[in-house]
Design an enzyme around this catalytic site. Structure first.
Site, PDB file in Angstrom:
ATOM      1  N   ASP A 167       0.815  -1.226   0.000  1.00  0.00           N
ATOM      2  CA  ASP A 167       0.000   0.000   0.000  1.00  0.00           C
ATOM      3  C   ASP A 167       0.845   1.271   0.000  1.00  0.00           C
ATOM      4  OD1 ASP A 167      -2.238  -1.737   0.283  1.00  0.00           O
ATOM      5  OD2 ASP A 167      -1.818  -1.830   2.430  1.00  0.00           O
ATOM      6  N   LYS A 201       2.207   2.498  -5.036  1.00  0.00           N
ATOM      7  CA  LYS A 201       3.002   2.122  -6.214  1.00  0.00           C
ATOM      8  C   LYS A 201       2.208   2.335  -7.505  1.00  0.00           C
ATOM      9  CE  LYS A 201       3.502  -2.060  -4.501  1.00  0.00           C
ATOM     10  NZ  LYS A 201       2.892  -1.890  -3.181  1.00  0.00           N
ATOM     11  N   GLY A 258      -4.138  -4.173  -4.483  1.00  0.00           N
ATOM     12  CA  GLY A 258      -5.116  -3.168  -4.883  1.00  0.00           C
ATOM     13  C   GLY A 258      -4.347  -1.922  -5.272  1.00  0.00           C
ATOM     14  N   HIS A 259      -4.210  -1.691  -6.570  1.00  0.00           N
ATOM     15  CA  HIS A 259      -3.427  -0.531  -7.027  1.00  0.00           C
ATOM     16  C   HIS A 259      -4.381   0.565  -7.492  1.00  0.00           C
ATOM     17  CE1 HIS A 259       0.401  -3.152  -7.669  1.00  0.00           C
ATOM     18  NE2 HIS A 259       0.021  -3.056  -6.420  1.00  0.00           N
ATOM     19  N   GLN A 289       2.282  -5.723  -3.321  1.00  0.00           N
ATOM     20  CA  GLN A 289       2.614  -5.815  -1.887  1.00  0.00           C
ATOM     21  C   GLN A 289       3.942  -5.096  -1.633  1.00  0.00           C
ATOM     22  OE1 GLN A 289       1.675  -9.196  -3.349  1.00  0.00           O
ATOM     23  NE2 GLN A 289      -0.357  -8.387  -3.062  1.00  0.00           N
TER      24      GLN A 289
HETATM   25  P1  IMP Z   1      -2.474 -12.824   1.541  1.00  0.00           P
HETATM   26  O1  IMP Z   1      -1.524 -12.227   0.547  1.00  0.00           O
HETATM   27  O2  IMP Z   1      -3.926 -12.564   1.205  1.00  0.00           O
HETATM   28  O3  IMP Z   1      -2.201 -14.264   1.812  1.00  0.00           O
HETATM   29  O4  IMP Z   1      -2.253 -12.068   2.948  1.00  0.00           O
HETATM   30  C1  IMP Z   1      -1.042 -12.206   3.709  1.00  0.00           C
HETATM   31  C2  IMP Z   1      -0.695 -10.908   4.413  1.00  0.00           C
HETATM   32  O5  IMP Z   1      -0.297  -9.944   3.456  1.00  0.00           O
HETATM   33  C3  IMP Z   1      -1.871 -10.278   5.181  1.00  0.00           C
HETATM   34  O6  IMP Z   1      -1.362  -9.620   6.321  1.00  0.00           O
HETATM   35  C4  IMP Z   1      -2.413  -9.255   4.200  1.00  0.00           C
HETATM   36  O7  IMP Z   1      -3.092  -8.211   4.848  1.00  0.00           O
HETATM   37  C5  IMP Z   1      -1.116  -8.774   3.561  1.00  0.00           C
HETATM   38  N1  IMP Z   1      -1.328  -8.280   2.187  1.00  0.00           N
HETATM   39  C6  IMP Z   1      -1.543  -9.015   1.085  1.00  0.00           C
HETATM   40  N2  IMP Z   1      -1.662  -8.225   0.014  1.00  0.00           N
HETATM   41  C7  IMP Z   1      -1.495  -6.971   0.432  1.00  0.00           C
HETATM   42  C8  IMP Z   1      -1.468  -5.700  -0.241  1.00  0.00           C
HETATM   43  O8  IMP Z   1      -1.605  -5.591  -1.462  1.00  0.00           O
HETATM   44  N3  IMP Z   1      -1.261  -4.619   0.569  1.00  0.00           N
HETATM   45  C9  IMP Z   1      -1.054  -4.718   1.902  1.00  0.00           C
HETATM   46  N4  IMP Z   1      -1.058  -5.874   2.559  1.00  0.00           N
HETATM   47  C10 IMP Z   1      -1.267  -6.995   1.829  1.00  0.00           C
END
Ligand code: IMP
Length: 429
Positions: free
Chosen positions: A13, A16, A40-41, A228
């Site tokens: 977040d 980017k 989520g971009h 991420q």
């Molecule tokens: P997963 O990727 O859904 O398996 O989540 C694993 C961890 O990564 C969790 O703490 C999510 O909140 C975090 N996470 C996954 N994708 C994002 C992102 O795009 N932005 C921020 N945190 C993320």
């Protein structure tokens, strides 16, 4: 300049999407190479706000080819929705989007498994995933026997493959999931769902690896869009509170298939403060009014899940580590406007662990949880910066803050962002 990468240096977040959208016109191809619909971009153009999950942020320009690479995991229903959302706003993503036949598919059983095990406590806390089936899909990719790739959707063997996997998944998931969820695992229904996906996406599925190699041979410029942040990297992040892909700079080559030697610029992106969504240690987290103030001013709610983000001061120990890990040549410092309303600001310069000062990020989540931030306090600038368009126009306290961060993380400032719009950006590189 063959390939430039935009990499998050915190827990995701970092805005980017905005940076990729701004840089994209200078590139021929924009590439997503890891993660999936957990990302989520957000791209803002004038009054229009686009929220992209799978589709690379170069899609708004018809001149740019956009590529989803083998390292991405795709939830086809969501991708199709994303494409129709863009189409309803006059954009034609099918004309300039390619999807790798090697990319893995997030199947209905992955969503069920993610929901069923998301609450599991690991190392004292639940990971708090986005429930998008990301971990289970990557788990099957590594496990191989139960994996489905985009190419399988258009294969004549699809139906027998789905039957085999459904049979296995029903018994594997029975002890974890509800009877209603297990009932959804119907081979015939899932096969016909896959056929619908193949029809909607089939024309874009191809070998993106050869395409990117050919582009590099032709001297075309690639922009690699990380999803991420580096602290969520499966191998190098705050494990187990991470995502399931290599979200730091080290993942660019494995996810996209382009060799490391073709990468010549790494732009590390960080907010001027820190946020984290989901579980896991966060040394500079502010569980007080200051944290709430950052959340409200910064509108810090998840693009994908809507969850309130945990907020805290800038952690220079963590970002110095991820900048080195990702090989960042420039720092893009985002959301500076959010810090305009504070008398003083803090930056974490080291941690205190068991009475000792340390300046390295511990590898164990339990150890990081015991670290207390050692702060340096800087004066705030208490002045609106959203209209600043050049480095000289910043209040002197803002310049001191940015320069100190750059010094602490040991990389020069490359981009400064003072708001969501394209014009609220100052390029120094
Ligand atoms: P997963 O990727 O859904 O398996 O989540 C694993 C961890 O990564 C969790 O703490 C999510 O909140 C975090 N996470 C996954 N994708 C994002 C992102 O795009 N932005 C921020 N945190 C993320």
């Amino acid at each position: 300049m063959p390939a430039t990468c935009v990499i998050g240096l915190q827990w995701g977040d970092e805005a980017k999407g905005k940076l990729v959208d701004l840089l994209a016109p200078n590139y021929d191809v924009v590439v997503r190479y890891q993660g999936g619909a957990n990302a989520g971009h957000t791209v803002v153009t004038g009054k229009e706000v686009y929220k992209l999950h799978h589709v690379p942020s170069g899609i708004l320009s018809s001149q740019i080819q956009n590529v989803i690479c083998p390292g991405v995991v795709i939830e086809p229903n969501m991708l199709i929705q994303e494409l129709s959302g863009l189409e309803s706003r006059g954009i034609h993503p099918r004309r300039n989007l390619m999807i790798s036949e090697r990319a893995h598919v997030v199947m209905p059983w992955h969503m069920i498994e993610d929901r069923a095990i998301n609450k599991t406590v690991v190392s004292g806390e639940s990971i708090g995933t986005t429930n998008r089936g990301i971990g289970p899909c990557y788990r099957d990719k590594v496990g191989r026997t139960h994996a489905i790739r985009m190419a399988d959707l258009v294969s004549p063997q699809l139906s027998s493959r789905i039957s085999e996997i459904v049979h296995a998944k029903r018994s594997l998931l029975a002890p974890l999931a509800s009877p209603e969820d297990i009932a959804q695992l119907d081979a015939e229904k899932i096969t016909s769902l896959c056929r619908g996906w193949a029809e909607a996406l089939g024309s874009m599925i191809c070998d993106t690896t050869y395409f990117l190699h050919d582009q590099l041979d032709e001297g075309k410029k690639l922009l690699m869009e990380g999803a991420q942040g580096s602290l969520l990297d499966i191998d190098h992040g705050t494990f187990p509170f991470v995502t399931s892909s290599n979200s730091s700079g080290v993942g660019v080559s494995s996810g996209s298939g382009i060799p490391p030697s073709s990468i010549d610029r790494m732009i590390g992106v960080a907010k001027a403060y820190s946020t984290r969504v989901g579980g896991g240690p966060f040394p500079t987290e502010l569980l007080d009014e200051t944290g709430n103030k950052i959340r409200e001013i910064g509108r810090e709610y998840g693009t994908t899940t809507g969850r309130p983000r945990r907020c805290g001061w800038f952690d220079a120990v963590a970002v110095r580590y991820t900048a080195r890990l990702s090989g960042a040549n420039y720092l893009s410092l985002m959301m500076l406007d959010v810090l305009s309303h504070f008398d003083e600001l803090k930056v974490c310069v080291a941690y205190e662990l068991d009475g000792q000062r340390i300046d390295r990020l511990p590898s164990q989540a339990d150890t990081l949880r015991r670290c207390k931030p050692i702060y340096e306090t800087l004066p705030g600038w208490n002045q609106d910066v959203t209209k600043v368009r050049s480095i000289e126009d910043f209040p002197s306290n803002a310049r001191k803050y940015m320069d100190r961060i750059s010094e602490l993380v040991s990389i020069p400032l490359g981009v400064l962002s003072v708001g969501p719009d394209r014009e609220q950006t100052i390029f120094l590189m």
